[in-house]
Motif scaffolding. Structure first.
Motif, PDB file in Angstrom:
ATOM      1  N   PHE A  76       0.839  -1.198   0.000  1.00  0.00           N
ATOM      2  CA  PHE A  76       0.000   0.000   0.000  1.00  0.00           C
ATOM      3  C   PHE A  76       0.878   1.254   0.000  1.00  0.00           C
ATOM      4  O   PHE A  76       1.991   1.230   0.534  1.00  0.00           O
ATOM      5  CB  PHE A  76      -0.891   0.018   1.246  1.00  0.00           C
ATOM      6  N   GLU A  77       0.354   2.321  -0.564  1.00  0.00           N
ATOM      7  CA  GLU A  77       1.079   3.591  -0.566  1.00  0.00           C
ATOM      8  C   GLU A  77       1.400   4.025   0.860  1.00  0.00           C
ATOM      9  O   GLU A  77       2.482   4.507   1.143  1.00  0.00           O
ATOM     10  CB  GLU A  77       0.252   4.663  -1.283  1.00  0.00           C
ATOM     11  N   ASP A  78       0.432   3.847   1.761  1.00  0.00           N
ATOM     12  CA  ASP A  78       0.639   4.134   3.178  1.00  0.00           C
ATOM     13  C   ASP A  78       0.332   2.864   3.968  1.00  0.00           C
ATOM     14  O   ASP A  78      -0.829   2.595   4.296  1.00  0.00           O
ATOM     15  CB  ASP A  78      -0.258   5.277   3.645  1.00  0.00           C
ATOM     16  N   PRO A  79       1.354   2.053   4.268  1.00  0.00           N
ATOM     17  CA  PRO A  79       1.129   0.787   4.967  1.00  0.00           C
ATOM     18  C   PRO A  79       0.443   0.939   6.321  1.00  0.00           C
ATOM     19  O   PRO A  79      -0.254   0.032   6.761  1.00  0.00           O
ATOM     20  CB  PRO A  79       2.544   0.220   5.145  1.00  0.00           C
ATOM     21  N   THR A  80       0.609   2.089   6.968  1.00  0.00           N
ATOM     22  CA  THR A  80       0.009   2.276   8.292  1.00  0.00           C
ATOM     23  C   THR A  80      -1.494   2.523   8.216  1.00  0.00           C
ATOM     24  O   THR A  80      -2.194   2.363   9.202  1.00  0.00           O
ATOM     25  CB  THR A  80       0.677   3.442   9.044  1.00  0.00           C
ATOM     26  N   ALA A  81      -1.991   2.904   7.035  1.00  0.00           N
ATOM     27  CA  ALA A  81      -3.418   3.170   6.871  1.00  0.00           C
ATOM     28  C   ALA A  81      -4.099   2.090   6.026  1.00  0.00           C
ATOM     29  O   ALA A  81      -5.258   2.242   5.649  1.00  0.00           O
ATOM     30  CB  ALA A  81      -3.613   4.539   6.226  1.00  0.00           C
ATOM     31  N   ALA A  82      -3.389   1.008   5.741  1.00  0.00           N
ATOM     32  CA  ALA A  82      -3.919  -0.051   4.886  1.00  0.00           C
ATOM     33  C   ALA A  82      -5.127  -0.718   5.521  1.00  0.00           C
ATOM     34  O   ALA A  82      -5.192  -0.905   6.736  1.00  0.00           O
ATOM     35  CB  ALA A  82      -2.833  -1.086   4.608  1.00  0.00           C
ATOM     36  N   SER A  83      -6.073  -1.068   4.676  1.00  0.00           N
ATOM     37  CA  SER A  83      -7.258  -1.797   5.114  1.00  0.00           C
ATOM     38  C   SER A  83      -7.378  -3.060   4.266  1.00  0.00           C
ATOM     39  O   SER A  83      -7.368  -2.996   3.036  1.00  0.00           O
ATOM     40  CB  SER A  83      -8.496  -0.910   4.957  1.00  0.00           C
ATOM     41  N   LEU A  84      -7.474  -4.209   4.941  1.00  0.00           N
ATOM     42  CA  LEU A  84      -7.539  -5.482   4.241  1.00  0.00           C
ATOM     43  C   LEU A  84      -8.170  -6.524   5.148  1.00  0.00           C
ATOM     44  O   LEU A  84      -8.206  -6.355   6.357  1.00  0.00           O
ATOM     45  CB  LEU A  84      -6.149  -5.927   3.784  1.00  0.00           C
ATOM     46  N   THR A  85      -8.667  -7.594   4.542  1.00  0.00           N
ATOM     47  CA  THR A  85      -9.266  -8.661   5.331  1.00  0.00           C
ATOM     48  C   THR A  85      -9.030 -10.005   4.656  1.00  0.00           C
ATOM     49  O   THR A  85      -9.023 -10.101   3.430  1.00  0.00           O
ATOM     50  CB  THR A  85     -10.777  -8.414   5.558  1.00  0.00           C
ATOM     51  N   THR A  86      -8.844 -11.030   5.465  1.00  0.00           N
ATOM     52  CA  THR A  86      -8.603 -12.375   4.958  1.00  0.00           C
ATOM     53  C   THR A  86      -9.868 -12.917   4.297  1.00  0.00           C
ATOM     54  O   THR A  86     -10.948 -12.840   4.876  1.00  0.00           O
ATOM     55  CB  THR A  86      -8.221 -13.326   6.116  1.00  0.00           C
ATOM     56  N   THR A  87      -9.720 -13.476   3.096  1.00  0.00           N
ATOM     57  CA  THR A  87     -10.840 -14.158   2.451  1.00  0.00           C
ATOM     58  C   THR A  87     -10.583 -15.656   2.343  1.00  0.00           C
ATOM     59  O   THR A  87     -11.526 -16.434   2.191  1.00  0.00           O
ATOM     60  CB  THR A  87     -11.130 -13.581   1.053  1.00  0.00           C
ATOM     61  N   ASN A  88      -9.324 -16.071   2.419  1.00  0.00           N
ATOM     62  CA  ASN A  88      -8.996 -17.487   2.405  1.00  0.00           C
ATOM     63  C   ASN A  88      -7.671 -17.711   3.119  1.00  0.00           C
ATOM     64  O   ASN A  88      -6.731 -16.936   2.949  1.00  0.00           O
ATOM     65  CB  ASN A  88      -8.891 -18.017   0.969  1.00  0.00           C
TER      66      ASN A  88
END
Length: 147
Positions: A76-88
């Protein structure tokens, strides 16, 4: 990755109840790769809780998932503000783990909305460091506020 970004990311672990309870630590972080460590502790073992009792498989799965998330955040451009979630999350247990765990997660692909990683978990053994589990993850990446 800047030192400030690394400090912010590793600081999140201290604030996270479960990850801090595991004593999870970031050993190395660079673009497309993360190395996380969980030190051996009797509280992490299966029923029996002695030196020969293996570490619970859920700890290895959590380590694979967490290392993957950290590796993907580096894309991410800003790793500290990254938003993600596990799907598998896929884990293959290869041998009992009885020592400090080290997970190395490598990003296979990080696109606009999906990310994929491969992970190897190693632990020291009498014969040297051996792979105790391998895994892969797929994540939904939320880039640019498309949550």
């Amino acid at each position: 990755m800047t030192d400030a970004e690394l400090a912010a990311l590793t600081g999140e672990i201290a604030d996270h109840g479960f990850l801090s309870w595991l004593d999870l630590r970031v050993e190395h972080l660079e673009t497309d790769r993360a190395v996380l460590v969980v030190p051996d502790h009797e509280k992490l073992r299966n029923v029996g809780q002695n030196e020969a009792t293996p570490i619970h498989g859920g700890v290895l799965a959590t380590l694979i998932d967490s290392a993957s998330a950290f590796a993907l955040r580096t894309t991410f451009e800003d790793p500290t503000a990254a938003s993600l979630t596990t799907t598998n999350l896929d884990v293959s247990y290869l041998r009992p783990a009885t020592g400090d765990l080290r997970a190395t997660a490598d990003v296979v692909r990080a696109g606009g909305s999906m990310g994929v990683t491969d992970v190897e978990v190693t632990a020291p053994t009498p014969d040297g460091e051996d792979t105790v589990a391998v895994g892969s993850t797929t994540y939904r990446l939320f880039r640019g506020g498309d949550e």
